[in-house]
Design a protein around this motif. Structure first.
Motif, PDB file in Angstrom:
ATOM      1  N   ALA A 670       0.845  -1.199   0.000  1.00 25.87           N
ATOM      2  CA  ALA A 670       0.000   0.000   0.000  1.00 25.87           C
ATOM      3  C   ALA A 670       0.875   1.242   0.000  1.00 25.87           C
ATOM      4  O   ALA A 670       2.091   1.172   0.178  1.00 25.87           O
ATOM      5  CB  ALA A 670      -0.924  -0.016   1.228  1.00 25.87           C
ATOM      6  N   ASP A 671       0.240   2.408  -0.159  1.00 28.07           N
ATOM      7  CA  ASP A 671       0.995   3.665  -0.175  1.00 28.07           C
ATOM      8  C   ASP A 671       1.121   4.236   1.237  1.00 28.07           C
ATOM      9  O   ASP A 671       1.156   5.456   1.428  1.00 28.07           O
ATOM     10  CB  ASP A 671       0.321   4.678  -1.104  1.00 28.07           C
ATOM     11  N   LYS A 672       1.175   3.329   2.222  1.00 21.76           N
ATOM     12  CA  LYS A 672       1.357   3.727   3.626  1.00 21.76           C
ATOM     13  C   LYS A 672       2.132   2.626   4.337  1.00 21.76           C
ATOM     14  O   LYS A 672       2.316   1.529   3.794  1.00 21.76           O
ATOM     15  CB  LYS A 672       0.001   3.934   4.309  1.00 21.76           C
ATOM     16  N   PHE A 673       2.599   2.933   5.540  1.00 23.23           N
ATOM     17  CA  PHE A 673       3.306   1.920   6.321  1.00 23.23           C
ATOM     18  C   PHE A 673       2.332   0.825   6.740  1.00 23.23           C
ATOM     19  O   PHE A 673       1.235   1.102   7.216  1.00 23.23           O
ATOM     20  CB  PHE A 673       3.946   2.551   7.558  1.00 23.23           C
ATOM     21  N   GLY A 678      -2.085  -8.840   7.203  1.00 21.48           N
ATOM     22  CA  GLY A 678      -3.466  -9.313   7.209  1.00 21.48           C
ATOM     23  C   GLY A 678      -4.502  -8.208   7.207  1.00 21.48           C
ATOM     24  O   GLY A 678      -5.669  -8.458   6.899  1.00 21.48           O
ATOM     25  N   GLU A 679      -4.081  -6.983   7.530  1.00 25.40           N
ATOM     26  CA  GLU A 679      -5.027  -5.862   7.484  1.00 25.40           C
ATOM     27  C   GLU A 679      -5.242  -5.361   6.057  1.00 25.40           C
ATOM     28  O   GLU A 679      -6.210  -4.655   5.776  1.00 25.40           O
ATOM     29  CB  GLU A 679      -4.522  -4.706   8.355  1.00 25.40           C
ATOM     30  N   ILE A 680      -4.338  -5.723   5.158  1.00 27.89           N
ATOM     31  CA  ILE A 680      -4.410  -5.236   3.774  1.00 27.89           C
ATOM     32  C   ILE A 680      -4.986  -6.295   2.833  1.00 27.89           C
ATOM     33  O   ILE A 680      -5.783  -5.988   1.944  1.00 27.89           O
ATOM     34  CB  ILE A 680      -3.014  -4.796   3.276  1.00 27.89           C
ATOM     35  N   VAL A 681      -4.565  -7.546   3.028  1.00 29.39           N
ATOM     36  CA  VAL A 681      -5.005  -8.604   2.120  1.00 29.39           C
ATOM     37  C   VAL A 681      -5.539  -9.794   2.909  1.00 29.39           C
ATOM     38  O   VAL A 681      -5.240  -9.961   4.089  1.00 29.39           O
ATOM     39  CB  VAL A 681      -3.859  -9.088   1.197  1.00 29.39           C
ATOM     40  N   SER A 682      -6.317 -10.614   2.228  1.00 22.80           N
ATOM     41  CA  SER A 682      -6.809 -11.861   2.805  1.00 22.80           C
ATOM     42  C   SER A 682      -6.585 -12.990   1.808  1.00 22.80           C
ATOM     43  O   SER A 682      -6.440 -12.741   0.598  1.00 22.80           O
ATOM     44  CB  SER A 682      -8.290 -11.760   3.168  1.00 22.80           C
ATOM     45  N   LEU A 683      -6.536 -14.188   2.308  1.00 24.57           N
ATOM     46  CA  LEU A 683      -6.304 -15.342   1.441  1.00 24.57           C
ATOM     47  C   LEU A 683      -7.432 -15.472   0.421  1.00 24.57           C
ATOM     48  O   LEU A 683      -8.613 -15.266   0.741  1.00 24.57           O
ATOM     49  CB  LEU A 683      -6.237 -16.609   2.309  1.00 24.57           C
ATOM     50  N   HIS A 684      -7.069 -15.788  -0.814  1.00 27.77           N
ATOM     51  CA  HIS A 684      -7.995 -15.952  -1.935  1.00 27.77           C
ATOM     52  C   HIS A 684      -8.604 -14.630  -2.403  1.00 27.77           C
ATOM     53  O   HIS A 684      -9.530 -14.632  -3.208  1.00 27.77           O
ATOM     54  CB  HIS A 684      -9.111 -16.957  -1.599  1.00 27.77           C
TER      55      HIS A 684
END
Length: 708
Positions: A670-673, A678-684
Motif C-alpha cells: 500500500a501507499d502507507k506503512f 493481514g489488514e491489507i489482504v486476505s487469502l484468496h
C-alpha cells in the motif's frame, strides 16, 4: 497466587468472567460452546478471550506442577525452610522459579563441586568478605593432598565464587536485561558449504548481523534452519566488557587482593556459566516468539482458507490436469458423490484436444454439470484454456481450484475408506471438485500443515502448531455448523463435544438407521451422552427435519423460549422464523431469566431472522491473463490479475496463473506503512498487481499492489 488472578494479570479480563469460564472448562465445556451459549456466565467473552484463558490456565498448571516438583526435591535434600517455601509459592514466573531453585539443583560434576569437596569453601568466603590483605598467605593454610600450592587453592576458591555469582538472581537478571536490549545475532558461513549448491538459498545469511530484539520472525527461523542444516554458525553477542563491569559493580566493594580474585572469578563465571546459559535462554525466547508469530500467521491463513467461499450443492465436473498421464476427470452429483470417472489426453504427447472436448461436452450434458473445477497444478493453464474455448448448451461456470494437499488426501486412510475401489488419481480429482463445493468440509480431511499456507511451519514448535491449527479448524467448523446427515467423519469430529469416536458412531448410526429426523434422535447414537449432546447439538444441523429450529444455531435448551415467544405473538414457530419485521419488535427483556439474559436472546433473534445462514461468501469465477503462460512471458510494468495464495509477516504471495507465485513485499502492499499484512489482504482475495522485477534464473517474481 490463585489461578483466576494469575490469568487476570496476563489478560486484564474481568475476574468474574475468568472464574466462570474456568468453571465451565472444568465441567468439560468446549470453547465454541462457552463463547456461543454461555455468554451470561462469561460476561460475553469471545472465542479469542476464552482461548487466552485456556492458554494461561495451562501455563499456571505447568507452573504449579513445577513448584510441587521443586518443593519435593528441596524437602528430600533437607534444605526447605519456611522462607524458601514462601518464596517458591509466591513466584509467578517459570524463569524466576528456576533461578530460585538453581543453587539447590542437582548438577553434573562441576569444578566448584570438586573445590568444595577438597575443603576450599572457607577460603572462598574469606575472599568474598573482601577484608583480607594477604590472601596468598591465607591460601597456604588450605593446602592438602589434593591442593598442592596456594595458586591451586585460590583457583579452586574462584570456581566456588564463580558458581555463587552464577546463582545470584540479580546478576542473572541484569545480564538478561542487557541481552534483551543489546544482543546481536551474528552468522558466518561454514567454509566447506560456501559453494554448496543446496546452501545457496541461505546465501543472504553467509555473513549477517542484526539486533536480536528487532529481527523479524521469518528471518530468525530461516537463520536457525540454516544453522540446523550445517550451513552457517550462529553467535549471540553483547558488549562483554560492559556486562562484566555491571557484575563487578554489584559484587566488588573493596580494592585489595580479594577484589582481584573476585574479578577473576567474575570473568570466569561470565564466560563459562552466565553468558552461555543466558544467551541460549534469550535465543530460545526469541525462537519462541518467532514460533508464535509464525503460528499466528498460519492460523489466520488457515481460517481464511477454511472459510473460503463455497459454491454450494452443485453438480461438478472436476479435472486433475496432467500432460503425459492425461487429465483425470470425475463427475460428482449435488451431494458430492462420485458418479463417473475417466481420463482424457488433450495435451502433449497425445494432443487429443478434439476428442477431449467432445468427451467433456458429452459428460456435461449427461450429468447435467453446473460447474467445472480445474486443479491449479501441472497443465492447469493449458486445461483451463481448452475448457474456455468450448461452448456448452447451458451456462457452466469454470473455476481454478487449489490442489494444495490434495495428494496427501488421496493417499490417506480417509480417502481409501471413502473410495476403496479407486486409485489416488481419481481420489485427487474428487477432492478438487469437492473443494469447490465446500472448502471447509473437504480441507478438514487433510493435515493442516500440508495445505501450505504458512511460513516455516516445519521449523516451529510442532505441538503448539498442532494445538493452534486444531483450534482454528474447530472454530471454523462450529461457526459454520454441520449437516449431520451428510457430514464426513473428519468434519463431524471437529464439532464441539464430538471427537473422532463419536463421529464414527454418528456415521455408523446414519448408515444403519437412515437420516436423523430431529436433534433428539442424536441422543440415540451409541455413547453420545447428555454432556456430548449439550456441547454439540447447537452446531449440528438437520435440514427438513421435524422441528424447523433443528436447522438453526438455536440450542435445544432454548426451544421453550422460542415457543413462548411464538405463542405470545399467536404465531407458529415456522411462521416466526424469517419474519424479520416481527422479530425486531420483540421486547426481549420480557423473556430474561436467571440463566438466560439479553446476549443469548439477541443471538436467538438474530438466528431466527436468517436460520442456518452460511456465514461464508459465495464462490466467484476468476480469470487469469490468458497471454501469460510462464515466467518468460512477464516483463516489468505489466498489470496482471491474481489471487492471494499465501500470507506471511513479510508480505503476501500472489498466484498470477503460472507455476511461480510472485511476492508482494510488505513495503509494496500500500501507499502507507503496513504493520500487519493481514489488514491489507486476505487469502484468496482477487487483486491487480504490477510486475516490479523478474529473476528468471532464480524463478523469483517481485510484485506490487501499490500501483495507482
Amino acid at each position: 497466587m490463585q489461578l483466576g488472578h494469575f490469568i487476570k494479570s496476563k489478560t486484564n479480563l474481568p475476574i468474574k468472567g475468568i472464574e466462570n469460564t474456568i468453571q465451565l472448562l472444568n465441567e468439560d465445556c468446549t470453547v465454541p460452546f462457552i463463547s456461543r451459549y454461555r455468554k451470561e456466565r462469561t460476561g460475553n467473552l469471545d472465542e479469542v478471550q476464552i482461548g487466552d484463558i485456556v492458554k494461561y490456565k495451562a501455563q499456571f498448571e505447568e507452573l504449579e506442577k513445577r513448584k510441587g516438583s521443586i518443593l519435593k526435591s528441596l524437602d528430600e535434600q533437607g534444605v526447605l525452610t519456611d522462607d524458601l517455601k514462601l518464596k517458591i509459592t509466591n513466584t509467578s514466573d517459570l524463569t524466576a522459579l528456576e533461578d530460585v531453585y538453581l543453587p539447590y539443583k542437582k548438577k553434573r560434576k562441576t569444578k566448584a563441586e570438586t573445590a568444595l569437596k577438597i575443603g576450599l569453601e572457607p577460603l572462598s568466603k574469606i575472599i568474598m568478605s573482601q577484608n583480607a590483605t594477604d590472601i596468598h598467605s591465607i591460601a597456604v593454610k588450605y593446602l592438602n593432598d589434593e591442593v598442592a600450592t596456594a595458586v591451586d587453592a585460590l583457583e579452586g576458591a574462584r570456581y566456588i565464587i564463580a558458581e555463587w555469582i552464577n546463582e545470584r538472581t540479580d546478576i542473572r537478571n541484569n545480564i538478561r536485561y542487557q541481552l534483551e536490549k543489546f544482543a546481536a545475532i551474528n552468522t558466518k558461513v561454514i567454509k566447506s558449504k560456501q559453494e554448496d549448491e543446496k546452501a545457496q538459498k541461505y546465501r543472504d545469511y553467509f555473513e549477517w548481523s542484526e539486533s536480536l530484539n528487532r529481527i523479524p520472525s521469518h528471518r530468525l527461523l530461516a537463520i536457525l534452519r540454516a544453522e540446523k542444516e550445517g550451513v552457517i554458525r550462529v553467535k549471540i553477542e553483547i558488549d562483554d566488557d560492559r556486562a562484566v563491569t555491571k557484575v563487578e559493580e554489584r559484587v566488588i566493594r573493596s580494592n585489595n587482593e580479594c577484589s582481584l580474585q573476585i574479578k577473576l572469578a567474575i570473568q570466569d563465571s561470565y564466560k563459562r556459566l552466565l553468558f552461555p546459559a543466558l544467551s541460549n535462554e534469550i535465543l530460545s525466547l526469541a525462537k519462541q516468539k518467532a514460533d508464535e508469530g509464525s503460528i499466528n500467521v498460519f492460523a489466520k491463513n488457515l481460517k481464511q482458507l477454511l472459510l473460503g467461499a463455497p459454491l454450494g450443492e452443485k453438480t461438478i465436473l472436476a479435472i486433475d490436469p496432467g500432460f503425459r498421464t492425461g487429465c483425470k476427470i470425475v463427475c460428482l452429483n449435488a451431494q458430492g458423490a462420485l458418479v463417473h470417472n475417466e481420463t482424457i489426453y488433450p495435451h502433449a504427447p497425445k494432443n487429443d484436444a478434439i476428442g477431449a472436448m467432445k468427451k467433456i461436452n458429452s459428460l456435461v450434458a449427461a450429468y447435467k454439470i453446473e460447474a467445472i473445477a480445474i486443479g491449479n497444478g501441472t497443465a492447469s493453464r493449458e486445461t483451463e484454456q481448452l475448457i474456455r474455448k468450448m461452448r456448452f448448451n447451458k451456462d457452466v461456470e469454470v473455476f481454478v481450484v487449489s490442489e494444495a494437499g490434495a495428494s496427501i488426501y488421496s493417499a490417506s486412510k480417509i480417502a481409501r475408506d471413502e473410495f476403496p475401489n479407486y486409485d489416488v488419481t481419481v481420489r485427487g480429482a474428487v477432492s478438487i471438485g469437492r473443494r469447490l463445493v465446500d472448502p471447509l468440509a473437504e480441507l478438514v480431511k487433510i493435515d493442516a500443515k500440508s495445505i501450505g499456507v504458512g511460513q516455516y511451519q516445519h521449523d516451529v514448535d510442532q505441538t503448539k502448531l498442532k494445538t493452534s491449527l486444531d483450534t482454528v479448524v474447530e472454530s471454523c467448523v462450529n461457526s459454520v455448523g454441520v449437516n449431520i446427515n451428510t457430514a464426513s467423519v473428519p468434519l463431524l469430529s471437529y464439532v464441539s463435544g464430538i471427537g473422532q469416536k463419536l463421529a464414527e458412531n454418528i456415521v455408523n448410526y446414519r448408515e444403519e438407521k437412515g437420516a436423523f429426523n430431529s436433534r433428539n434422535d442424536i441422543k440415540k447414537v451409541t455413547r453420545l451422552g447428555n454432556k456430548a449432546f449439550e456441547q454439540s447439538a447447537g452446531f449440528l444441523r438437520i435440514k427438513n427435519g421435524e422441528n424447523p429450529l433443528d436447522n438453526s444455531a438455536v440450542h435445544p435448551e432454548s426451544y421453550t423460549i422460542v415457543s413462548k415467544i411464538a405463542k405470545d405473538l399467536k404465531m407458529s414457530v415456522s411462521n416466526l422464523i424469517g419474519n424479520k419485521e416481527v422479530l425486531q419488535k420483540i421486547e426481549l427483556q420480557k423473556y430474561c431469566t436467571n440463566p438466560v439474559g439479553l446476549p443469548t436472546l439477541k443471538d436467538i433473534v438474530a438466528e431466527l431472522e436468517k436460520p442456518g445462514l452460511d456465514p461464508r461468501k459465495k464462490a466467484k469465477v476468476f480469470t487469469f491473463n490468458q497471454n501469460i503462460r510462464s515466467i518468460n512471458d512477464l516483463h516489468e510494468g505489466q498489470l496482471l490479475p491474481g489471487i492471494v495464495n499465501n500470507i506471511t509477516n513479510f508480505g503476501c504471495f500472489v498466484d498470477i496463473g503460472i507455476k511461480e507465485s510472485g511476492l508482494v513485499h510488505v513495503s509494496n502492499l500500500a501507499d502507507k506503512f503496513v504493520s500487519d499484512v493481514g489488514e491489507i489482504v486476505s487469502l484468496h482475495q482477487q487483486v491487480i498487481v504490477k510486475v516490479l522485477e523478474v529473476d528468471v534464473a532464480r524463478k523469483r517474481i517481485q510484485l506490487s499492489m501499490n500501483h495507482k
